[in-house]
Design an enzyme around this catalytic site. Structure first.
Site, short mmCIF file in Angstrom:
data_model
loop_
_atom_site.label_atom_id
_atom_site.label_comp_id
_atom_site.label_asym_id
_atom_site.label_seq_id
_atom_site.Cartn_x
_atom_site.Cartn_y
_atom_site.Cartn_z
N ASN A 14 24.62 38.97 3.26
CA ASN A 14 23.79 38.02 2.52
C ASN A 14 23.35 38.78 1.27
O ASN A 14 22.47 39.63 1.32
CB ASN A 14 22.57 37.59 3.33
CG ASN A 14 22.95 36.70 4.50
OD1 ASN A 14 23.91 35.94 4.40
ND2 ASN A 14 22.23 36.79 5.59
N LYS A 37 30.91 37.14 2.43
CA LYS A 37 30.44 36.02 3.25
C LYS A 37 30.32 34.86 2.28
O LYS A 37 29.44 34.85 1.42
CB LYS A 37 29.09 36.38 3.87
CG LYS A 37 28.38 35.24 4.58
CD LYS A 37 27.09 35.74 5.27
CE LYS A 37 26.35 34.60 5.96
NZ LYS A 37 25.16 35.07 6.70
N GLU A 68 26.08 29.90 5.73
CA GLU A 68 24.62 30.05 5.79
C GLU A 68 24.00 30.19 4.41
O GLU A 68 23.15 31.05 4.16
CB GLU A 68 24.26 31.23 6.69
CG GLU A 68 24.77 31.06 8.11
CD GLU A 68 24.35 32.18 9.07
OE1 GLU A 68 24.09 33.29 8.61
OE2 GLU A 68 24.29 31.89 10.28
N ARG A 109 30.16 23.58 16.52
CA ARG A 109 30.18 24.81 15.73
C ARG A 109 31.26 25.78 16.21
O ARG A 109 31.84 26.51 15.41
CB ARG A 109 28.79 25.47 15.79
CG ARG A 109 28.76 26.86 15.23
CD ARG A 109 27.35 27.36 15.06
NE ARG A 109 27.35 28.81 14.87
CZ ARG A 109 26.26 29.54 14.71
NH1 ARG A 109 25.07 28.96 14.72
NH2 ARG A 109 26.34 30.83 14.54
N ASP A 127 28.32 33.47 17.96
CA ASP A 127 27.61 34.50 17.22
C ASP A 127 27.17 35.66 18.09
O ASP A 127 25.99 35.74 18.44
CB ASP A 127 26.38 33.85 16.55
CG ASP A 127 25.85 34.68 15.41
OD1 ASP A 127 26.50 35.65 15.03
OD2 ASP A 127 24.77 34.34 14.90
N GLU A 183 35.34 41.51 14.31
CA GLU A 183 33.97 41.91 13.97
C GLU A 183 33.10 41.94 15.22
O GLU A 183 32.96 40.93 15.92
CB GLU A 183 33.37 40.96 12.92
CG GLU A 183 31.99 41.41 12.45
CD GLU A 183 31.39 40.53 11.34
OE1 GLU A 183 32.04 40.34 10.31
OE2 GLU A 183 30.26 40.05 11.53
N GLU A 224 21.33 42.26 18.03
CA GLU A 224 20.61 41.04 17.65
C GLU A 224 20.33 40.14 18.85
O GLU A 224 19.20 39.69 19.05
CB GLU A 224 21.42 40.27 16.60
CG GLU A 224 20.78 38.95 16.20
CD GLU A 224 21.53 38.24 15.09
OE1 GLU A 224 22.55 38.77 14.60
OE2 GLU A 224 21.09 37.14 14.71
N GLU A 259 22.90 40.03 31.15
CA GLU A 259 23.47 38.68 31.29
C GLU A 259 22.79 37.94 32.45
O GLU A 259 22.54 36.73 32.36
CB GLU A 259 24.97 38.79 31.54
CG GLU A 259 25.67 37.43 31.63
CD GLU A 259 27.18 37.57 31.78
OE1 GLU A 259 27.66 38.68 32.10
OE2 GLU A 259 27.88 36.56 31.58
O1 GCW Z 1 24.21 36.55 13.55
C1 GCW Z 1 23.84 35.84 12.40
C2 GCW Z 1 22.57 36.44 11.96
C3 GCW Z 1 22.37 36.47 10.48
C4 GCW Z 1 23.62 37.04 9.84
C5 GCW Z 1 24.78 36.13 10.18
C6 GCW Z 1 26.10 36.65 9.66
C7 GCW Z 1 23.85 38.42 7.91
O2 GCW Z 1 21.52 35.79 12.60
O3 GCW Z 1 21.24 37.28 10.22
O4 GCW Z 1 23.49 37.19 8.45
O5 GCW Z 1 24.92 36.01 11.56
O6 GCW Z 1 26.83 37.25 10.45
O7 GCW Z 1 26.41 36.47 8.51
#
Ligand code: GCW
Length: 657
Positions: free
Chosen positions: A192, A271, A275, A325, A354, A376, A382, A490
């Site tokens: 970002n 990116k 988002e 999604r 994610d 990735e 997170e 988990e």
């Molecule tokens: O996992 C999500 C995160 C965002 C992150 C996004 C991404 C950098 O909550 O914080 O932004 O993915 O991978 O781009």
């Protein structure tokens, strides 16, 4: 002893002692362009000075205990090396200077075994040429995301309060740790890309030069996350349309200046249309158009574009039951297979959502044979306990890397050219907040080098380096804590692959927190059942994105693995799993057991008291207390949620509220 204020992680001085006691020869060519041979010589010199050995002259290597040599004609692959023991000498031959560096750290890892006459001869080379960490570090502290987005280990080691740090000694120490684990690329800013960070490409390029200088002696090349809108925001153009010649020219100029300053610059990470980040969609262009304009600017210099596939609608209406999604990356990218330039690598998150604890592996990885792909992963925790919970990620990663999309022997590691992960490092004394999360950073580099390493062996390796000479009980305690920790996490969090039951900031339980949000991450629980119907027959059709046998395996309730059941199917609470338990009883049991297990972990850690440094002991103890608290919260909320929605009592009679 190290005089630095930060923890030595897997490179304490004592880890070098077996080597440092020896007579060592380093025989490298004069052509040490990147200075890697000089790095090895300096390491050897420091180690022998500490431990009483000797760095001997390369012309007199007879009688040396260890000879580290570069031989470009040895027929070794890039970064590779061979090691063998003969007549009392351990001889390591590398094909290039980078191989010499990795060979050196291999010898450190072996410790005394490197000098055992029984050492078997072996050859080593990385499975993946690009082993990269992406830092989501901001130069300016961001209002919401702070200095490091999704960082759980303090501030950035690169930047503080709006500028690159004056003293980059710690970055050098980080680069050294990375070299010892096998990582060779780092992207130094958040994907970002905010205002200040965008300027790293232009008038703040000097900051990147300094970072590159700190990484270079350790064989780590620097990459930059750039904004697709840079031609407008930095260049003052009226457009960033990738097919506009002025835009291509702007990128070419910007890239020329970068390589002028950093000849070994790695490339860009992007990116786009994700988002809120700008991208080619605004001009009706596709992602191949977008990626290729950057790729063409980088190509003359050998640079690469890592173009992220994390593209989805984050303004979804929860009332819309059709949009999924999980389908998005595949739907956007697979029609473009074959259209990306040679130096574009499409970077795919391991799962379709994610970085969840349990989600199926992205079907996109199996659907772009004409495109270079990067897998990735996320070292920063997170969704996996934010470096407050013990969660040994190599257990999950080796499952991902070894997964066979066609069940025919070809693995994810075979189809992904590069392996990338989001770093978990900050300016915390222990680097990673939770000292045991260092094992994740170490394990990432090692698995990117050799995805067939077992998580158990990796753990032993990390323990051996990090706690050299420790009481053997330390290893036993750490094995008890880390092995199986992914399964434990988990157990007490989102069940059966349903994903995203997290609260604000993605920490702690929030069963319905995302249920009516725009993020497209729903579980659809009602009084009758729970789960997302992603079948072709009656749901979103996501299951059909897989090749066989997985498409059919996931499609059918009879064959879908239990741990992904709610990812693929909406079922009644009383649906009987393949394990023989009902969904609801499974949830009751796993949450009770998982939370109980964290209490055992906290008790077990007490056995390490007095056997590891007191501050490390205390930090882990404090964090385990938080893990126990948090796991209890998860247990009570998830169990109670299922009870209130289903009305089915817990056979085992545990507390429900
Ligand atoms: O996992 C999500 C995160 C965002 C992150 C996004 C991404 C950098 O909550 O914080 O932004 O993915 O991978 O781009």
């Amino acid at each position: 002893m190290s005089t630095q204020p930060w923890h030595t992680a897997w490179l304490p001085d004592d880890a070098f002692a077996p080597l440092g006691r020896r007579v060592i020869v380093v025989d490298a060519s004069a052509d040490d362009a990147a200075g890697l041979a000089a790095t090895v010589v300096a390491e050897v010199r420091a180690a022998v000075e500490r431990s009483g050995g000797r760095l001997a002259d390369a012309r007199a290597d007879a009688g040396a205990d260890l000879v580290l040599a570069v031989d470009p004609d040895a027929g070794l692959p890039p970064e590779g090396f061979a090691i063998a023991r003969q007549d009392g000498t351990t001889r390591v031959t590398a094909g290039d200077e980078a191989g010499l560096l990795y060979a050196f750290f291999h010898v450190v890892r072996l410790g005394e075994r490197a000098f055992d006459d029984a050492l078997p001869a072996s050859t080593h080379a990385p499975a993946h040429a690009v082993r990269m960490l992406d830092h989501w570090d901001n130069v300016d502290v961001h209002d919401v995301m702070g200095q490091v987005e999704r960082g759980y280990a303090g501030g950035s080691i690169f930047y503080a309060a709006g500028a690159v740090r004056d003293d980059l000694t710690r970055v050098g120490a980080y680069a050294r740790l990375l070299a010892a684990s096998g990582v060779n690329r780092v992207a130094v800013n958040n994907v970002n890309v905010h205002r200040t960070e965008a300027r790293l490409l232009t008038d703040r390029l000097g900051d990147v030069v300094r970072l590159a200088d700190a990484f270079r002696p350790w064989g780590v090349r620097v990459h930059l996350a750039v904004s697709f809108a840079a031609p407008m925001t930095l260049g003052g153009l009226g457009t960033c349309d990738p097919l506009e010649p002025a835009v291509a020219d702007w990128w070419a100029d910007a890239v020329a200046r970068v390589y002028d300053a950093i000849p070994d610059f790695g490339g860009f990470v992007v990116k786009a249309d994700s988002e809120g980040q700008p991208g080619p969609f605004a001009y009706g262009r596709d992602h191949a158009d977008g990626a290729n304009v950057l790729a063409r600017a980088l190509a003359p210099y050998g640079g690469t574009v890592h173009w992220r596939a994390f593209v989805y609608n984050h303004h979804q209406d929860w009332r819309d039951r059709k949009t999924d999604r999980a389908r998005a990356a595949y739907d956007h990218f697979t029609p473009l297979d074959g259209k990306f330039d040679e130096n574009v690598v499409v970077q795919v998150k391991f799962g379709p959502l994610d970085f969840q604890v349990r989600e199926p592996i992205s079907p996109m990885l199996a659907a772009m044979p004409q495109t270079h792909l990067a897998l990735e992963l996320q070292v920063t925790q997170e969704y996996t306990g934010q470096q407050k919970h013990v969660y040994y990620l190599p257990e999950q990663w080796s499952e991902i890397l070894g997964w066979e999309p066609w069940a025919d022997g070809r693995t994810v590691s075979d189809v992904a050219r590069d392996v990338v992960a989001v770093s978990n490092v900050g300016d915390d004394r222990f680097w990673t907040g939770h000292p045991l999360a260092q094992a994740n950073l170490y394990g990432f580099g090692r698995l990117a080098w050799d995805p067939t390493l077992s998580p158990e062996d990796l753990l032993d390796e990390w323990v051996g380096l990090t706690f050299p000479g420790a009481d053997p009980r330390v290893r036993d305690v750490l094995r008890d804590l880390l092995l199986g920790s992914r399964a434990t996490y988990e157990q007490y969090t989102a069940p059966l692959g349903v994903c995203f039951m997290v609260g604000p900031g993605h920490y702690g339980p929030g069963v319905d927190f995302y249920e009516y949000s725009p993020w497209g991450t729903y579980h659809f629980a009602d009084r009758d059942g729970i789960g997302v119907d992603r079948t072709r027959a009656s749901g979103t059709g996501y299951s059909a994105q897989y090749p066989e046998p997985w498409a059919s395996t996931y499609e059918s309730l009879d064959t879908c693995p239990d741990d992904l059941l709610l990812f693929f199917h909406h079922v009644p609470y009383t649906h009987v799993l393949r394990s023989g338990k009902t969904v609801v009883q499974h949830v009751y049991d796993t949450h009770t057991d998982g939370a109980a297990r964290t209490e055992e972990m906290a008790r077990r850690w007490e056995d390490a008291r007095g056997l590891v440094e007191p501050d490390l002991f205390d930090r882990v103890r404090t964090l385990l207390a938080e893990q126990v608290r948090s796991a209890g919260e998860w247990r009570d909320q998830v169990r109670t949620y299922f009870w209130r929605h289903s009305g089915v009592p817990d056979e085992r009679g545990g507390p429900l509220y």
